[in-house]
Design a protein around this motif. Structure first.
Motif, short mmCIF file in Angstrom:
data_model
loop_
_atom_site.label_atom_id
_atom_site.label_comp_id
_atom_site.label_asym_id
_atom_site.label_seq_id
_atom_site.Cartn_x
_atom_site.Cartn_y
_atom_site.Cartn_z
N SER A 43 0.83 -1.21 0.00
CA SER A 43 0.00 0.00 0.00
C SER A 43 0.86 1.26 0.00
CB SER A 43 -0.92 -0.02 1.22
OG SER A 43 -1.74 1.14 1.25
N ILE A 44 1.90 1.25 0.81
CA ILE A 44 2.80 2.40 0.88
C ILE A 44 3.51 2.61 -0.46
CG2 ILE A 44 4.92 3.28 1.96
CD1 ILE A 44 4.00 1.79 4.52
N LEU A 45 3.97 1.53 -1.08
CA LEU A 45 4.65 1.63 -2.37
C LEU A 45 3.72 2.22 -3.44
CD1 LEU A 45 6.58 -1.77 -2.48
CD2 LEU A 45 7.55 0.52 -2.13
N ALA A 46 2.44 1.82 -3.42
CA ALA A 46 1.48 2.34 -4.40
C ALA A 46 1.27 3.84 -4.21
CB ALA A 46 0.16 1.59 -4.29
N LEU A 47 1.20 4.28 -2.97
CA LEU A 47 1.01 5.71 -2.70
C LEU A 47 2.22 6.52 -3.18
CD1 LEU A 47 -0.60 5.54 0.85
CD2 LEU A 47 -1.73 6.11 -1.31
N LEU A 48 3.42 6.01 -2.94
CA LEU A 48 4.63 6.69 -3.41
C LEU A 48 4.67 6.75 -4.94
CD1 LEU A 48 7.28 5.19 -0.94
CD2 LEU A 48 6.30 7.50 -0.91
N ALA A 49 4.28 5.65 -5.59
CA ALA A 49 4.23 5.63 -7.05
C ALA A 49 3.23 6.64 -7.59
CB ALA A 49 3.90 4.23 -7.55
N GLY A 50 2.09 6.77 -6.89
CA GLY A 50 1.08 7.73 -7.30
C GLY A 50 1.60 9.17 -7.27
N VAL A 51 2.36 9.49 -6.23
CA VAL A 51 2.96 10.83 -6.15
C VAL A 51 3.92 11.05 -7.32
CG1 VAL A 51 4.49 12.31 -4.79
CG2 VAL A 51 2.71 10.96 -3.65
N TRP A 52 4.72 10.06 -7.63
CA TRP A 52 5.68 10.17 -8.74
C TRP A 52 4.97 10.40 -10.07
CZ3 TRP A 52 9.51 5.71 -10.45
CH2 TRP A 52 10.47 6.25 -11.30
N VAL A 53 3.91 9.63 -10.33
CA VAL A 53 3.14 9.80 -11.56
C VAL A 53 2.52 11.19 -11.62
CG1 VAL A 53 1.07 9.03 -12.79
CG2 VAL A 53 2.69 7.34 -11.90
N TRP A 54 1.95 11.63 -10.53
CA TRP A 54 1.27 12.93 -10.48
C TRP A 54 2.25 14.07 -10.78
CZ3 TRP A 54 -3.60 14.70 -10.19
CH2 TRP A 54 -3.78 16.06 -9.86
#
Length: 415
Positions: free
Chosen positions: A180-191
């Motif tokens: 879950s944490i990894l997905a949130l970090l990836a979302g920030v990167w994409v954004w």
């Protein structure tokens, strides 16, 4: 079409190297949701009440099946609304459902949540391929996809070890919280960094007839479909290995605590071959490289059958053969995928959806059958490797009208 750096209607650019790493890591999240929990399957089964040894495989198989089924929709939505929104939605679903799985209290509840996670995060498998196709084609696309795969494949190498590391300090639930944490970090990167790569003139209408026509075209294109079906069979044989790896390596070959190292060591060969493929594919062509690869895969699989029958307990023979099979897959996956996507510049999202659905759902079904056929020996898996690779060659011959090793396009200039 070659664009470097990636550009968009947004005031953003992203270099090729960052794009390769980002796309690979986005696709890796689903791989991590599979391989990261392999060391924990026995613990999960015991705590949540799974009935028998093969039932524990459903934690993996249900996710794979649902992920393949979910691939039908994200591409068409990405062709209408853009690549970024679909990625962000998928990452949000990934984070929420990983957290829910972490707090599940029964095995059946976990399977339901894993199924939902697989469906709602399918965009992480579909959209990245469309992003690459938006900007590259032909052997250049095959080269980029090989680089993506080289990064992507590192996940099966390190994920079991990370899962094992988590188990040393906490329970299996923390593996899902980490996801879950990894997905949130990836979302920030994409954004922050990813531009919208969908060309405005290629934006499709969101209505059923258009979606059906676009998907129908990608499904019944002869030059494409044989490679898609061939990939499904080859990946399916690897999924069979993943589904039964904990039993095959951990119990039959008795590697014990060395399981993450042994599993990761064989998977590492795919990363090596993808790097090699990225360096040679523009010179020799995706067709020539992949056709040679599938023929060699068949030969090694035949050796696997012999070894399973006459040296069934010999780990030192099984491992080099398995590593060679996985290495050869590095010369097949990216090249097959790039050849299959070649005809679909204007409908890359819909084509990626349909092709990824066939590949992933088909591979998940094949992998489930292989995994459930585990009988305490390596024989069912060895026979499956040979059958799948032989059928893959038949499908490739169908797409190529019976002629292998053709190069239909001249080498493209570098730069």
């Amino acid at each position: 079409m070659n664009v470097t750096p990636a550009t968009s209607v947004h005031d953003k650019t992203i270099g090729r190297r960052e794009l390769v790493v980002m796309v690979a890591l986005l696709m890796s999240l689903n791989a991590f949701a599979i391989d990261g929990m392999l060391p924990a399957l026995e613990q999960i089964a015991l705590e949540l009440g799974a009935r028998d040894g093969n039932q524990r495989q459903l934690v993996i198989a249900v996710f794979l099946l649902a992920n393949g089924l979910g691939c039908l929709l994200p591409g068409s939505l990405a062709d209408r609304f853009g690549r970024r929104p679909m990625l962000l939605l998928s990452l949000g679903a990934y984070a929420v459902l990983s957290t829910m799985v972490a707090f599940s209290q029964s095995f059946n509840t976990m399977l339901v949540l894993r199924g939902l996670q697989g469906v709602l995060t399918a965009g992480l498998m579909v959209v990245p391929t469309a992003i690459i196709r938006d900007q590259y084609s032909g052997d250049r696309m095959a080269r980029l996809m090989s680089l993506v795969s080289a990064v992507f494949i590192t996940v099966p190498v390190i994920a079991p070890s990370l899962g094992q590391l988590v188990l040393m300090f906490a329970g299996w639930r923390w593996i899902f919280l980490l996801l879950s944490i990894l997905a949130l970090l990836a979302g920030v990167w994409v954004w922050v960094r990813l531009p919208e790569t969908l060309h405005p003139e290629f934006r499709q209408k969101l209505d059923v007839p258009v979606i059906v026509v676009n998907m129908w075209g990608s499904l019944f294109n002869r030059a494409s479909i044989g490679y898609v079906l061939g990939t499904a069979l080859l990946i399916g044989s690897v999924f069979g290995y993943v589904n039964s790896a904990q039993q095959l390596l951990g119990e039959h070959f008795a590697v014990g605590a060395w399981f993450p190292v042994v599993f990761g060591g064989t998977a590492a060969m795919m990363a090596v071959s993808n790097i090699v493929n990225s360096r040679i594919v523009e010179r020799f062509g995706a067709r020539r490289v992949s056709h040679a690869g599938v023929l060699m895969f068949i030969l090694v699989s035949a050796a696997q059958v012999w070894a399973a029958h006459y040296q069934g307990d010999n780990l030192l023979l099984f491992l080099p053969l398995m590593a060679t099979n996985l290495m050869l897959l590095g010369f097949l996956g990216a090249n097959f995928g790039s050849i299959a996507m070649q005809p679909f510049a204007k409908t890359a999202g819909a084509a990626s959806s349909m092709q990824t659905f066939i590949r992933m759902f088909g591979a998940a079904v094949v992998g489930l059958i292989i995994g459930q056929a585990y009988d305490g020996t390596a024989r069912p898996f060895a026979h499956a490797l040979l059958i799948c690779s032989t059928l893959a060659l038949v499908f490739v011959l169908f797409s190529e009208k019976g002629i292998l090793f053709r190069r239909l396009h001249p080498p493209q200039p570098k730069g």
